[in-house]
Design a protein around this motif. Structure first.
Motif, mmCIF file in Angstrom:
data_model
loop_
_atom_site.group_PDB
_atom_site.id
_atom_site.type_symbol
_atom_site.label_atom_id
_atom_site.label_comp_id
_atom_site.label_asym_id
_atom_site.label_seq_id
_atom_site.Cartn_x
_atom_site.Cartn_y
_atom_site.Cartn_z
ATOM 1 N N VAL A 31 0.856 -1.187 0.000
ATOM 2 C CA VAL A 31 0.000 0.000 0.000
ATOM 3 C C VAL A 31 0.891 1.236 0.000
ATOM 4 O O VAL A 31 1.593 1.523 0.975
ATOM 5 N N GLY A 32 0.889 1.963 -1.120
ATOM 6 C CA GLY A 32 1.702 3.159 -1.261
ATOM 7 C C GLY A 32 2.668 3.041 -2.424
ATOM 8 O O GLY A 32 3.516 2.146 -2.439
ATOM 9 N N GLY A 33 2.532 3.940 -3.390
ATOM 10 C CA GLY A 33 3.366 3.899 -4.587
ATOM 11 C C GLY A 33 4.472 4.942 -4.579
ATOM 12 O O GLY A 33 4.774 5.536 -5.623
ATOM 13 N N GLY A 34 5.082 5.168 -3.418
ATOM 14 C CA GLY A 34 6.245 6.037 -3.334
ATOM 15 C C GLY A 34 7.512 5.210 -3.314
ATOM 16 O O GLY A 34 7.522 4.018 -3.643
ATOM 17 N N PHE A 35 8.604 5.840 -2.886
ATOM 18 C CA PHE A 35 9.891 5.141 -2.902
ATOM 19 C C PHE A 35 9.876 3.865 -2.064
ATOM 20 O O PHE A 35 10.384 2.830 -2.489
ATOM 21 N N THR A 36 9.290 3.913 -0.859
ATOM 22 C CA THR A 36 9.301 2.723 -0.002
ATOM 23 C C THR A 36 8.602 1.559 -0.676
ATOM 24 O O THR A 36 9.139 0.439 -0.752
#
Length: 454
Positions: A31-36
């Motif tokens: 869940v989350g499409g950023g760097f992490t």
């Protein structure tokens, strides 16, 4: 016409992807499409190509801090070495420092392997001292580094003349310099990284708001995703998930950028080797000279918003933008009269104890990473590699790092959270003003520093 979310997303507009088409079964849901989230997906897919991996993003990849930050790829970690050593021992604190520092090398290696041009340049960081109080902090920083085994090659103190050879800044008494930082274009990095994730076999679903995370399933506005393993990589937007309102506080950081400067203007400014730069004030600021000759400069100053709310209107604060422009021209007088082409901002994730963390529970299948406090460009890469090891049950030096399994206390209920965070902001602003008048270090700011990352 809407203003761009950042300079980086204006120069490299995101490639939009399809939303989740309905209920889905996968092995790993991130869940989350950023760097992490993207680094985690990439290292997992490489480790086990048979895994069905889905990245779920509310907006588009890089929408949050990953596409809007200041472009520092540094070895900064919000929790100090002393703080880590008190809890885990000196060796663990040193291992954490080496791991974060090594992430700069890892990102550079990946970009070289991908043949991706993200403006990556390793010019180090200048920490300017522009008052007697700031110079005292600079000296203390170097002395502390020596106690932790750092040599002149890692961090050194420059006098005013040595500093002037690197940057034409006003009222500078000296500076600290470390080579352990690169600058880059985070928008181009997030685009390149997303392409690598897809090439490795993972699927990215955009325009897919997640409302809740539970063991074994993710609830979204587009359908349910069932997965044995679920990773929360939502950073400053974590408070929008059911049950996580007090896990991470979103604190806003705003940025401005000049138009590309002429050769004469660049020569007058300095920064020829493109070091990132800041000063030793209490209120955080950060700058860089971009590959196309702009000066990007940002910092804190915007308030925390009640109940950990985030919305587009908070990304822009005219008073803070004006203060940033004024501060930059005061710092670099050669920029007087230069046009500023972009302003933007967004929230960073702050844990209650100013301590980033990463973890995974094999029993529940739930994992997380975050709380980077604005120092996430390099640390997210470390988080992705660490999560890949934790998920696959690989014992490694990464899984033994002191941030693994750390659980920060929850933030206070409102209105205490609002009062406390904004009081801290006022303390740092007042401390800088007092030091500018007296030239003496602020005792109030020293006490607040011990409360946060000390």
């Amino acid at each position: 016409m809407a203003e761009p979310l950042s300079l980086w997303l204006d120069l490299a507009p995101p490639v939009r992807r399809a939303a989740l088409p309905g209920d889905r079964q996968v092995d790993v849901a991130i869940v989350g499409g950023g760097f992490t989230g993207l680094w985690t997906a990439l290292y997992l897919a490489r480790r086990d190509p048979s895994l069905r991996i889905a990245v779920l993003e509310r907006e588009f990849t890089g929408f949050g801090a990953s596409g809007r930050n200041g472009g520092w790829c540094s070895d900064l970690f919000p929790a100090s070495a002393a703080k880590l050593a008190r809890a885990h021992g000196r060796d663990a604190a040193l291992a954490m420092r080496r791991a974060v520092r090594g992430s700069i090398d890892e990102i550079q290696t990946q970009l070289t392997d991908w043949n991706a041009d993200c403006g990556f340049h390793r010019g180090g960081t200048l920490g300017l001292a522009r008052s007697k109080a700031q110079l005292e902090r600079a000296r203390d920083e170097v002395a502390t580094a020596r106690k932790w085994g750092e040599s002149e090659a890692d961090l050194r103190l420059l006098d005013a003349a040595e500093t002037a050879e690197m940057i034409s800044a006003a009222d500078v008494l000296g500076a600290t310099f470390t080579p352990h930082c690169a600058v880059l274009d985070p928008g181009r990095l997030v685009r390149a990284l997303a392409s690598q994730v897809e090439a490795a076999g993972a699927t990215i679903f955009e325009d897919t708001p997640v409302t809740a995370i539970e063991p074994g399933r993710v609830l979204t506005a587009r359908g349910r995703v069932r997965a044995d393993i679920i990773i929360r990589a939502t950073e400053a937007y974590t408070a929008g998930l059911a049950g996580f309102r007090r896990a991470v506080a979103p604190v806003y950081s705003l940025i401005t950028a000049t138009e590309p400067l002429s050769a004469e203007q660049l020569a007058a400014v300095g920064l020829a080797d493109r070091p990132s730069f800041a000063d030793h004030r209490h209120l955080v600021c950060y700058g860089q000279r971009t590959a196309d000759g702009r000066i990007v400069f940002g910092g804190r100053g915007a308030p925390y918003h009640f109940a950990s709310r985030t919305k587009a209107a908070f990304d822009r604060d005219p008073a803070v933008f004006a203060a940033l422009r004024t501060a930059l021209v005061q710092l670099l007088p050669a920029l007087a009269g230069v046009r500023f082409s972009h302003t933007w901002g967004g929230p960073v994730g702050v844990a209650r104890d100013w301590h980033p963390s990463v973890g995974f529970s094999p029993e529940t299948g739930l994992g997380w990473a975050g709380g980077y406090l604005g120092d996430g460009v390099s640390t997210t890469n470390l988080a992705g590699r660490t999560l890949a090891d934790l998920i696959t049950g690989t014992d490694s030096a990464l899984t033994a790092l002191p941030w693994v399994g750390h659980v920060s206390p929850r933030w206070e209920v409102e209105p205490l959270r609002w009062l406390g965070i904004n009081a801290g902001l006022r303390v740092t602003i007042a401390a800088d003003r007092a030091e500018a008048r007296s030239g003496r270090p602020s005792r109030l700011a020293q006490a607040f520093g011990r409360f946060t990352g000390g």
